[in-house]
Design an enzyme around this catalytic site. Structure first.
Site, PDB file in Angstrom:
ATOM      1  N   ARG A  40       0.737  -1.173  -0.061  1.00 45.40           N
ATOM      2  CA  ARG A  40      -0.013   0.009  -0.070  1.00 45.40           C
ATOM      3  C   ARG A  40       0.912   1.339  -0.200  1.00 45.40           C
ATOM      4  O   ARG A  40       0.372   2.176  -0.558  1.00 45.40           O
ATOM      5  CB  ARG A  40      -1.042   0.048   1.242  1.00 45.40           C
ATOM      6  CG  ARG A  40      -1.847   1.272   1.409  1.00 45.40           C
ATOM      7  CD  ARG A  40      -2.892   1.073   2.248  1.00 45.40           C
ATOM      8  NE  ARG A  40      -2.671   0.811   3.737  1.00 45.40           N
ATOM      9  CZ  ARG A  40      -2.256   1.528   4.605  1.00 45.40           C
ATOM     10  NH1 ARG A  40      -2.272   2.790   4.297  1.00 45.40           N
ATOM     11  NH2 ARG A  40      -2.126   1.147   5.831  1.00 45.40           N
ATOM     12  N   TYR A  93     -16.671  14.743 -17.902  1.00 43.68           N
ATOM     13  CA  TYR A  93     -16.827  13.442 -17.580  1.00 43.68           C
ATOM     14  C   TYR A  93     -17.957  13.246 -16.520  1.00 43.68           C
ATOM     15  O   TYR A  93     -17.782  13.790 -15.514  1.00 43.68           O
ATOM     16  CB  TYR A  93     -15.894  12.579 -17.283  1.00 43.68           C
ATOM     17  CG  TYR A  93     -16.206  11.240 -16.699  1.00 43.68           C
ATOM     18  CD1 TYR A  93     -16.839  10.369 -17.512  1.00 43.68           C
ATOM     19  CD2 TYR A  93     -15.242  10.897 -15.685  1.00 43.68           C
ATOM     20  CE1 TYR A  93     -17.221   9.025 -16.936  1.00 43.68           C
ATOM     21  CE2 TYR A  93     -15.515   9.437 -15.090  1.00 43.68           C
ATOM     22  CZ  TYR A  93     -16.491   8.649 -15.963  1.00 43.68           C
ATOM     23  OH  TYR A  93     -16.762   7.161 -15.303  1.00 43.68           O
ATOM     24  N   ASP A 165      -7.465  16.806 -16.529  1.00 45.06           N
ATOM     25  CA  ASP A 165      -7.539  15.434 -17.265  1.00 45.06           C
ATOM     26  C   ASP A 165      -7.335  15.195 -18.480  1.00 45.06           C
ATOM     27  O   ASP A 165      -7.955  15.731 -19.402  1.00 45.06           O
ATOM     28  CB  ASP A 165      -9.049  14.900 -16.764  1.00 45.06           C
ATOM     29  CG  ASP A 165      -9.258  13.430 -17.070  1.00 45.06           C
ATOM     30  OD1 ASP A 165      -8.606  12.916 -17.742  1.00 45.06           O
ATOM     31  OD2 ASP A 165     -10.514  13.061 -16.230  1.00 45.06           O
ATOM     32  N   LYS A 190      -7.560   3.748 -19.832  1.00 47.38           N
ATOM     33  CA  LYS A 190      -7.809   3.865 -21.014  1.00 47.38           C
ATOM     34  C   LYS A 190      -6.844   4.080 -22.084  1.00 47.38           C
ATOM     35  O   LYS A 190      -5.964   2.774 -22.163  1.00 47.38           O
ATOM     36  CB  LYS A 190      -8.678   5.350 -21.206  1.00 47.38           C
ATOM     37  CG  LYS A 190      -9.682   5.555 -20.164  1.00 47.38           C
ATOM     38  CD  LYS A 190     -10.651   4.467 -20.408  1.00 47.38           C
ATOM     39  CE  LYS A 190     -12.052   4.971 -19.548  1.00 47.38           C
ATOM     40  NZ  LYS A 190     -12.151   5.255 -18.071  1.00 47.38           N
TER      41      LYS A 190
END
Length: 376
Positions: A40, A93, A165, A190
């Site tokens: 982590r 988005y 973004d 993506k």
């Protein structure tokens, strides 16, 4: 034993790393980055992916996260907290809008959406507690291109941070940090990964201090990416430049075809000369316009369904940017959470279809689209 030097980084599929004694443990805390303790906090695979994306974006440091949404969350929290105010470009988005409006407001962060025509004149939207503006290089789903250099000048003038973004463009097409942005985010799911087999995000910071802050948020909130998905994404990243060129070549050919087709009412693609930001997109994108486009059929649900059913090789898949072409429906998927009034104002109607153009043979894609449009 012969020394083994792998050409590709192995998968460190472990949740924890071991230490010889307390002295070695202290070195971990005294010399950050020299050793690993807990996945982590850091792992060789996630670090490799972050470093490679950071190089592409020319940043001061990056951290990979469990999804594109967790990357957006990390970036917003890097600059704001309860009692603060953030701005967001109106055309964004739907998931980003839902995060800001439905979740971060519960944490005491308020949000204002800025219309496109007011994006470069923020005085009326900025308050004393405004911390940042979130925008997209190319908007989802109608491919409006933001003048990042001009927007960065405006956000600096009013004293707030600019978070961009860059998912639709990728660093192959545009590098927002070099144009003045403070932080860049991607849904690695993506283009960066590119093969529709990873869910991941990344945050790239423009300064060392901001880089340390996003790493802290990732660790404390537990937004880390798994070793295996980090490895998969790093592998996909190696072909990014090649893929983006072919995505762009195919998308331009398809946009030109759709623009001429009598069944198509409108096409949104920055590579078309009729696009309102075509010149900006050419300059800001180094001559490439990406693999995303949208087009509108008649605003009739059955016409849309006939088109979707008629496609033989292009599936209806509510995501984007894989090597295989797919279509999506913004009104019913990515922008479903917006109010009808918001959808109408943005022009997201029942007839709008988003096309994520893959890297297949151009002629095959055109043939499939042509025969499907005959059924509309």
């Amino acid at each position: 034993m012969t020394k083994i030097t792998p050409k590709t980084t192995p998968i460190y599929q472990t949740s924890v790393f071991t230490f010889e004694d307390l002295n070695e443990l202290e070195l971990y805390f005294e010399q950050p980055g020299q050793q690993y303790m807990y996945t982590r906090y850091g792992n060789p695979n996630s670090d490799e992916l972050a470093e490679e994306v950071n190089k592409l974006e020319e940043g001061a440091g990056a951290v990979v996260t469990s999804s594109g949404m967790s990357a957006i969350l990390t970036a917003v929290l890097a600059y704001s907290q309860a009692g603060d105010h953030v701005l967001c470009a109106e055309e964004i988005y739907g998931g980003s809008a839902a995060l800001l409006s439905q979740e971060l407001t519960r944490m005491g962060i308020t949000v204002t959406y800025v219309p496109s025509e007011e994006l470069y004149s923020l005085d009326s939207h900025v308050h004393s507690n405004t911390k940042l503006l979130l925008a997209e290089t190319m908007s989802n789903p109608l491919l409006q291109v933001v003048n990042l250099e001009r927007l960065a000048e405006e956000t600096k003038r009013v004293g707030i941070k600019l978070v961009v973004d860059n998912t639709f463009a990728s660093p192959v097409i545009t590098k927002p940090l070099s144009l003045g942005a403070d932080m860049v985010i991607h849904s690695v799911t993506k283009y960066l990964s590119g093969h529709s087999d990873v869910t991941a995000g990344v945050v790239v910071a423009g300064t060392a201090d901001a880089s340390e802050r996003v790493k802290q948020i990732m660790r404390v909130y537990g937004l880390n990416l798994s070793p295996f998905e980090s490895w998969l994404a790093a592998r996909g990243l190696k072909t990014l430049k090649l893929r983006m060129r072919q995505h762009s070549i195919n998308a331009l050919a398809i946009a030109e075809f759709l623009e001429r087709h009598p069944k198509v009412k409108q096409v949104w693609y920055p590579g078309l000369q009729q696009h309102p930001q075509h010149k900006l997109a050419r300059l800001q994108g180094c001559g490439l316009f990406g693999g995303m486009l949208s087009f509108r059929l008649e605003d009739n649900e059955e016409a849309v369904n006939r088109f979707m059913r008629a496609l033989e090789h292009i599936p209806f898949a509510p995501s984007l940017a894989g090597v295989s072409t797919s279509i999506s429906h913004p009104l019913r998927t990515s922008h479903r959470s917006l109010s009808p009034e918001q959808q109408q104002k943005l022009g997201i109607t029942i007839g709008v279809i988003r096309l994520s153009v893959g890297i297949e043979e151009t002629v095959d894609l055109l043939a499939d689209l042509a025969q499907a449009l005959e059924e509309v």
